[in-house]
Design an enzyme around this catalytic site. Structure first.
Site, PDB file in Angstrom:
ATOM      1  CB  ALA A 134      -0.916   0.002   1.222  1.00 38.08           C
ATOM      2  CD  GLU A 177      -2.425  -8.161   2.547  1.00 39.85           C
ATOM      3  OE1 GLU A 177      -3.137  -8.395   3.530  1.00 39.85           O
ATOM      4  OE2 GLU A 177      -2.043  -7.005   2.245  1.00 39.85           O
ATOM      5  N   GLY A 193       0.648  -5.385   0.941  1.00 43.51           N
ATOM      6  CA  GLY A 193      -0.470  -5.552   0.019  1.00 43.51           C
ATOM      7  C   GLY A 193      -0.074  -6.156  -1.309  1.00 43.51           C
ATOM      8  CD  GLU A 250       1.266  -6.013   5.820  1.00 46.93           C
ATOM      9  OE1 GLU A 250       0.667  -6.283   4.768  1.00 46.93           O
ATOM     10  OE2 GLU A 250       2.124  -6.769   6.340  1.00 46.93           O
TER      11      GLU A 250
END
Length: 260
Positions: free
Chosen positions: A66, A114, A111, A134
């Site tokens: 992100a 992910e 992310g 994270e």
């Protein structure tokens, strides 16, 4: 449609290549990128020329995760909105009805990892790195990592990675079962396509039903999952591909599947 923007969509010889295209920030994910990625997936779902999909990154990374500049300035509600958009993307990858391969050409972090975790298969360049850092910025793997990583590599190993933020190289990711195969960086595009060509040579109906049985079965008990597999076997038996494949086997010929 996406050629000049933050996601590129290219289709050639039955394979769609979706390229994350923010190389200056290591393909960090913001709302425009996630929206365009979702739109690209929706296009691939209905594109009759698309038999399978490759997701990769432009430049030195698959995706560093992100966009932290956005996260630092955003309100909590905006962060949650971004996460829900990302979850819609990862869920669509899993339910596309076509094999989606992550060709991890560099760092797949947070992310970005992910996105890769949601794919059917993952191939990695030798110099790729993987991780969920994270917690090191006070965040949680909220794009599906806390759900998918334990299913891919086991609860204990996933907990270590998610709770320490430790990064690992491609070889370790392969040993843990997160990555299917590690290849030389220059071979990643060709090896990704070669793997998909092997799948595309099979019955499209059987491939789709097999993946659905795997994906849906993970949320069931072992007995329920086995019964689901039997039901999908019955569904496959209703297809033209089933008759073509079994007849070709008996005749010692190569089947020519129709996808229906």
């Amino acid at each position: 449609m996406f050629e000049q923007d933050v996601v590129r969509y290219q289709v050639e010889d039955g394979i769609v290549r979706i390229v994350l295209n923010r190389p200056d920030c290591l393909n960090a994910m913001n709302r425009p990128l996630l929206r365009q990625l979702l739109a690209a997936l929706e296009l691939a779902a209905v594109d009759e020329a698309a038999g399978a999909v490759i997701i990769t990154g432009h430049g030195r990374a698959f995706s560093a995760g992100a966009d932290i500049r956005f996260l630092n300035q955003a309100a909590p509600a905006e962060v949650r909105e971004l996460a829900r958009l990302a979850v819609a993307v990862t869920s669509r990858i899993e339910t596309l009805g076509k094999v989606v391969l992550a060709a991890v050409n560099g760092d797949a972090l947070g992310g970005g990892l992910e996105i890769a975790e949601a794919c059917t298969l993952r191939l990695a360049a030798e110099d790729a790195r993987f991780g969920h850092p994270e917690v090191s910025i006070g965040a949680v793997a909220g794009f599906g990592g806390t759900t998918r990583l334990p299913r891919l590599i086991g609860k204990g190993r996933a907990a270590e990675l998610l709770l320490t933020g430790r990064l690992m190289d491609a070889e370790e990711a392969c040993r843990l079962g997160l990555v299917n195969r590690v290849v030389a960086p220059q071979d990643l595009p060709a090896e990704s396509e070669k793997l998909l060509r092997g799948i595309l040579a099979q019955s499209p109906t059987a491939v789709r039903l097999s993946w659905e049985a795997i994906h849906r079965g993970l949320s069931l008990t072992e007995d329920e999952s086995a019964r689901l597999g039997a039901d999908y076997f019955g569904l496959a038996a209703q297809s033209e591909d089933f008759r073509i494949g079994t007849r070709a086997f008996l005749d010692k010929q190569t089947p020519s599947f129709k996808g229906r």
